[in-house]
Design a protein around this motif. Structure first.
Motif, PDB file in Angstrom:
ATOM      1  N   SER A   1     -51.139 -14.289  21.954  1.00  0.00           N
ATOM      2  CA  SER A   1     -51.924 -13.927  20.767  1.00  0.00           C
ATOM      3  C   SER A   1     -52.858 -12.759  21.062  1.00  0.00           C
ATOM      4  O   SER A   1     -53.042 -11.869  20.210  1.00  0.00           O
ATOM      5  CB  SER A   1     -52.736 -15.128  20.277  1.00  0.00           C
ATOM      6  OG  SER A   1     -51.895 -16.169  19.851  1.00  0.00           O
ATOM      7  N   ALA A   2     -53.448 -12.748  22.265  1.00  0.00           N
ATOM      8  CA  ALA A   2     -54.343 -11.656  22.645  1.00  0.00           C
ATOM      9  C   ALA A   2     -53.592 -10.328  22.699  1.00  0.00           C
ATOM     10  O   ALA A   2     -54.074  -9.294  22.212  1.00  0.00           O
ATOM     11  CB  ALA A   2     -54.997 -11.951  23.990  1.00  0.00           C
ATOM     12  N   VAL A   3     -52.394 -10.351  23.293  1.00  0.00           N
ATOM     13  CA  VAL A   3     -51.577  -9.134  23.347  1.00  0.00           C
ATOM     14  C   VAL A   3     -51.210  -8.689  21.928  1.00  0.00           C
ATOM     15  O   VAL A   3     -51.293  -7.504  21.590  1.00  0.00           O
ATOM     16  CB  VAL A   3     -50.306  -9.380  24.179  1.00  0.00           C
ATOM     17  CG1 VAL A   3     -49.359  -8.181  24.090  1.00  0.00           C
ATOM     18  CG2 VAL A   3     -50.666  -9.654  25.629  1.00  0.00           C
ATOM     19  N   GLY A   4     -50.824  -9.648  21.101  1.00  0.00           N
ATOM     20  CA  GLY A   4     -50.486  -9.322  19.721  1.00  0.00           C
ATOM     21  C   GLY A   4     -51.662  -8.768  18.949  1.00  0.00           C
ATOM     22  O   GLY A   4     -51.515  -7.821  18.167  1.00  0.00           O
TER      23      GLY A   4
ATOM     24  N   ALA B   1     -54.123  -4.841  15.826  1.00  0.00           N
ATOM     25  CA  ALA B   1     -55.405  -4.239  15.445  1.00  0.00           C
ATOM     26  C   ALA B   1     -55.387  -2.736  15.655  1.00  0.00           C
ATOM     27  O   ALA B   1     -55.947  -1.981  14.845  1.00  0.00           O
ATOM     28  CB  ALA B   1     -56.540  -4.872  16.255  1.00  0.00           C
ATOM     29  N   THR B   2     -54.738  -2.279  16.716  1.00  0.00           N
ATOM     30  CA  THR B   2     -54.657  -0.833  16.967  1.00  0.00           C
ATOM     31  C   THR B   2     -53.888  -0.128  15.869  1.00  0.00           C
ATOM     32  O   THR B   2     -54.304   0.934  15.379  1.00  0.00           O
ATOM     33  CB  THR B   2     -53.990  -0.576  18.331  1.00  0.00           C
ATOM     34  OG1 THR B   2     -54.769  -1.200  19.362  1.00  0.00           O
ATOM     35  CG2 THR B   2     -53.895   0.914  18.612  1.00  0.00           C
ATOM     36  N   LEU B   3     -52.754  -0.703  15.466  1.00  0.00           N
ATOM     37  CA  LEU B   3     -51.957  -0.096  14.401  1.00  0.00           C
ATOM     38  C   LEU B   3     -52.719  -0.062  13.073  1.00  0.00           C
ATOM     39  O   LEU B   3     -52.743   0.966  12.387  1.00  0.00           O
ATOM     40  CB  LEU B   3     -50.647  -0.870  14.226  1.00  0.00           C
ATOM     41  CG  LEU B   3     -49.614  -0.725  15.347  1.00  0.00           C
ATOM     42  CD1 LEU B   3     -48.438  -1.663  15.100  1.00  0.00           C
ATOM     43  CD2 LEU B   3     -49.119   0.718  15.446  1.00  0.00           C
TER      44      LEU B   3
ATOM     45  N   ASN C   1     -54.223   3.406  11.088  1.00  0.00           N
ATOM     46  CA  ASN C   1     -53.855   3.697   9.701  1.00  0.00           C
ATOM     47  C   ASN C   1     -55.083   3.815   8.803  1.00  0.00           C
ATOM     48  O   ASN C   1     -55.199   4.749   8.002  1.00  0.00           O
ATOM     49  CB  ASN C   1     -52.923   2.598   9.186  1.00  0.00           C
ATOM     50  CG  ASN C   1     -52.445   2.868   7.774  1.00  0.00           C
ATOM     51  OD1 ASN C   1     -52.001   3.967   7.467  1.00  0.00           O
ATOM     52  ND2 ASN C   1     -52.534   1.871   6.919  1.00  0.00           N
ATOM     53  N   SER C   2     -56.019   2.871   8.948  1.00  0.00           N
ATOM     54  CA  SER C   2     -57.215   2.888   8.098  1.00  0.00           C
ATOM     55  C   SER C   2     -58.159   4.018   8.475  1.00  0.00           C
ATOM     56  O   SER C   2     -58.780   4.640   7.603  1.00  0.00           O
ATOM     57  CB  SER C   2     -57.952   1.546   8.209  1.00  0.00           C
ATOM     58  OG  SER C   2     -57.149   0.494   7.736  1.00  0.00           O
TER      59      SER C   2
END
Length: 380
Positions: free
Chosen positions: A19-22, A27-29, A33-34
């Protein structure tokens, strides 16, 4: 058979690691984008690196409400899929460990994630959005939107253009030219010796207070070359900056309002039959959508986990890649359905209390037969 504590910790640790890796990847993606959308407006009004960093931190708080449920979905699929591909699930089942017992650590994490997501949606996201508006307002108040020696757009279409020759140390603008073509029938140009910039945060209106100049109006017809000139000692040229800085608290959009403010707005609709005075959103449905959206999204980690557990246990070869693919498909379908439900509820086609809960109901509906199938396999 009672679930051993060592096994519970082992399953929880596996799920948390994935989950941490995900979370980092998702979050980076989302942030990239934002941030690209925010940077255009922020840099356009003169924001610096410190302003970009401050907005980035607040965006992380907003995006965590989406990244956290998806990360847990990925972590559950990848962790249980890895156990399945290594035949650990078969070994545990042979020892009498049921599907419900295998799911217990992930479900416990899902409950914690739902609590965290709920708090972020009700408090963290709202505070972050307001803080972003306040920060952008501070940048605008500093007059960073005005660049010397170059033309500056005062609106998105570029119908209002500003040129300032130089800026003195005390902030006075010297050699000011404004080209206003917002009214195609009667454009005009303003030339002024000097001026000053002021920003009204309550109305999100920028003011150029100009001194000693002229206003040159274009010809009032195509066949005429006659212009009109009006001289002035002082001229207040106002332009709307709400597109990038928003407005005062009384004109917040529903997504920037707290639960209490949304409830108060709905009470005003009930009492007066219309929107509160000065409200930025005049549709009652938009306020109802926000209340239901936050409640439904708070339970998305649980909905994801209920679907991910039987799917993850069933993975064998290529569990990690298949887990990532399933995660992408489920998350994409969930948020597409959520956006469609939001649109239908906002337009009044569907009740918000029904529409915004459809994504969770779909997840649970898909999960139930998978759980039943898993229990049948245990009985066999």
């Amino acid at each position: 058979m009672r679930m051993p504590r060592t096994l519970t910790r082992y399953l929880a640790r596996e799920t948390l690691q994935y989950s941490a890796v995900g979370f980092l990847g998702i979050a980076t993606l989302l942030l990239a984008n934002s941030l690209l959308r925010q940077l255009e407006d922020l840099i356009g009004i003169g924001g610096g690196l410190a302003d970009v960093a401050a907005v980035t931190i607040r965006l992380i708080a907003v995006l965590t409400t989406y990244a956290l449920p998806i990360a847990l979905l990925f972590g559950t699929l990848a962790a249980l899929g890895r156990l399945g591909s290594d035949h650990e699930v078969i070994a545990l089942r042979s020892l009498g460990i049921s599907l419900a017992q295998l799911a217990a650590p992930a479900l416990a994490l899902a409950v914690l994630a739902s609590v965290a997501t709920g708090w972020l949606l009700q408090r963290g996201e709202v505070g972050a959005r307001r803080s972003i508006l306040a920060r952008v307002g501070e940048v605008a108040a500093r007059g960073g939107v005005i660049r010397t020696g170059a033309f500056t757009k005062l609106d998105k279409p570029g119908d209002r253009m500003l040129f300032v020759d130089r800026r003195s140390p005390d902030g006075t603008l010297e050699g000011v030219l404004i080209s206003d073509r917002s009214d195609p029938k009667r454009g005009f140009t303003v030339l002024a010796t000097s001026g000053a910039f002021e920003f009204d945060r309550e109305t999100a209106i920028g003011h150029l207070i100009l001194s000693d100049g002229d206003v040159h109006f274009d010809p009032d017809s195509r066949g005429s070359d006659r212009t009109q000139r009006i001289s002035f000692r002082r001229f207040d040229y106002a332009f709307d900056m709400s597109r990038v800085v928003g407005a005062g608290p009384e004109r917040l959009r529903p997504r920037e309002m707290t639960r209490e403010e949304l409830a108060a707005a709905l009470a005003y609709f009930d009492a007066h039959g219309g929107a509160p005075t000065g409200a930025k959103e005049s549709r009652r449905e938009a306020y109802e959508v926000q209340l239901q959206r936050r409640a439904a999204l708070a339970l998305s980690p649980l909905a994801f986990c209920l679907l991910a557990v039987p799917l993850g246990v069933g993975l064998r070869r290529g569990a990690r890649s298949l887990g990532a693919l399933l995660c992408a498909l489920i998350a994409f379908g969930y948020y597409v359905l959520m956006n469609a439900a939001t649109a239908y509820a906002t337009s009044g086609t569907l009740p918000a209390a029904l529409a915004l809960w459809l994504p969770n109901l779909v997840c649970v509906s898909l999960a139930l037969p998978l759980w039943w199938r898993g229990r049948q396999a245990e009985g066999a």
